[in-house]
Design an enzyme around this catalytic site. Sequence first.
Site, short mmCIF file in Angstrom:
data_model
loop_
_atom_site.label_atom_id
_atom_site.label_comp_id
_atom_site.label_asym_id
_atom_site.label_seq_id
_atom_site.Cartn_x
_atom_site.Cartn_y
_atom_site.Cartn_z
N THR A 258 10.05 12.37 -9.90
CA THR A 258 11.17 11.19 -9.84
C THR A 258 11.31 10.27 -11.28
OG1 THR A 258 9.43 9.49 -9.15
CG2 THR A 258 10.78 10.77 -7.32
N ASP B 121 7.71 5.15 -2.91
CA ASP B 121 7.18 5.17 -1.59
C ASP B 121 8.11 5.63 -0.56
OD1 ASP B 121 4.79 4.41 -2.85
OD2 ASP B 121 5.00 2.32 -2.12
N GLY C 149 1.00 -1.12 -0.08
CA GLY C 149 -0.07 0.11 0.17
C GLY C 149 0.97 1.26 0.01
O1 RIB Z 1 4.18 1.24 -4.76
C1 RIB Z 1 4.05 0.21 -4.46
C2 RIB Z 1 2.78 -0.40 -3.79
O2 RIB Z 1 1.80 -0.04 -4.70
C3 RIB Z 1 2.59 -1.71 -3.48
O3 RIB Z 1 2.94 -2.08 -2.09
C4 RIB Z 1 1.20 -1.98 -3.76
O4 RIB Z 1 0.32 -2.33 -2.57
C5 RIB Z 1 0.76 -0.77 -4.31
O5 RIB Z 1 -0.08 -0.12 -3.54
#
Ligand code: RIB
Length: 301
Positions: free
Chosen positions: A217, A249, A38
């Site tokens: 990015t 992330d 996530g």
């Molecule tokens: O950015 C990677 C994430 O995108 C994964 O962990 C998956 O859950 C999606 O949300």
Amino acid sequence: MKVLVIGSINTDFVVESNILPELGETVFGQDFAMLSGGKGANQAVAAARLGATVSMIAAVGDDEMGRRETKLLKQENIDTSGIHIKIGVPTGVAVVNVSQGDNCIIVVSGANAALTVDDIREQQDKILAADVILCSLEIPLACVEYANQQAYKYGKKFILNPAPAPHDLPDELVALPTLVTPNLIEYAQIFGLPEHCQAADVVHHFKQYSQENMLVTCGRHGVLYHHHSYAQRQSGFKVNTLDSTGAGDTFNGALAAFFDMPRREAVRHATAAAALSVTRKGARNGMPFIEELKRFMQEYQ
Ligand code: RIB
């Protein structure tokens, strides 16, 4: 830094294969794992590992996956009291196909789509306590818009990571955030550039037209950002890429954690953190803790 992440929580079903199947084709894979993911939760973990005080506003289902994901976030020292349990909807899942170090992902939102503006309003204390609020787009747009307005109203830094690629991002969500952090594909989508445009087209557009709060990015090619009204580029750190899932992330979580640094330094630290994240498989397994990041940056000089 006190970081509030308002975002998604998923369980990732990760399949690794040498090639990706065409539509209608079946291929054999090499590996399977059920991991935590996530975009929101990943960003929260990245920021917490780098020393930020992190809380989350999010939603999970009343199921085993939701309990497991929440427990794991707690173990990362994240305040999970703002995670709402939604009855009758499952926790979000993502099918992550990893091939040759790259990935493609299908997300089934589940409880993430059930997060409401009222759920966020209930957690007003978390907004008021935060230095930086970080949102991505795996939750309803109304929640992101509300968070953006609240951040603006209370003078909080607001980072919008417009991922997954948005189709119609409201003007306010481009103009108001302290920083908007698309990748190349998301940038092209936001500004209506042709779908398969080259990185060079994005760079040109960025230098000519993008506003100060835009940061792009570019994977292993680094990051484009503005500093004192000039377009700048932070080069990528060369590493052995095993799995790029979660690199964006990690970058965003790190950027939030280092937001009080001068922009150039914050971007350099976040780029290094994202580089380390791709050296292990899974969205979170490679996310560095602060000591590892410092060591890597010293050795890399
Ligand atoms: O950015 C990677 C994430 O995108 C994964 O962990 C998956 O859950 C999606 O949300």
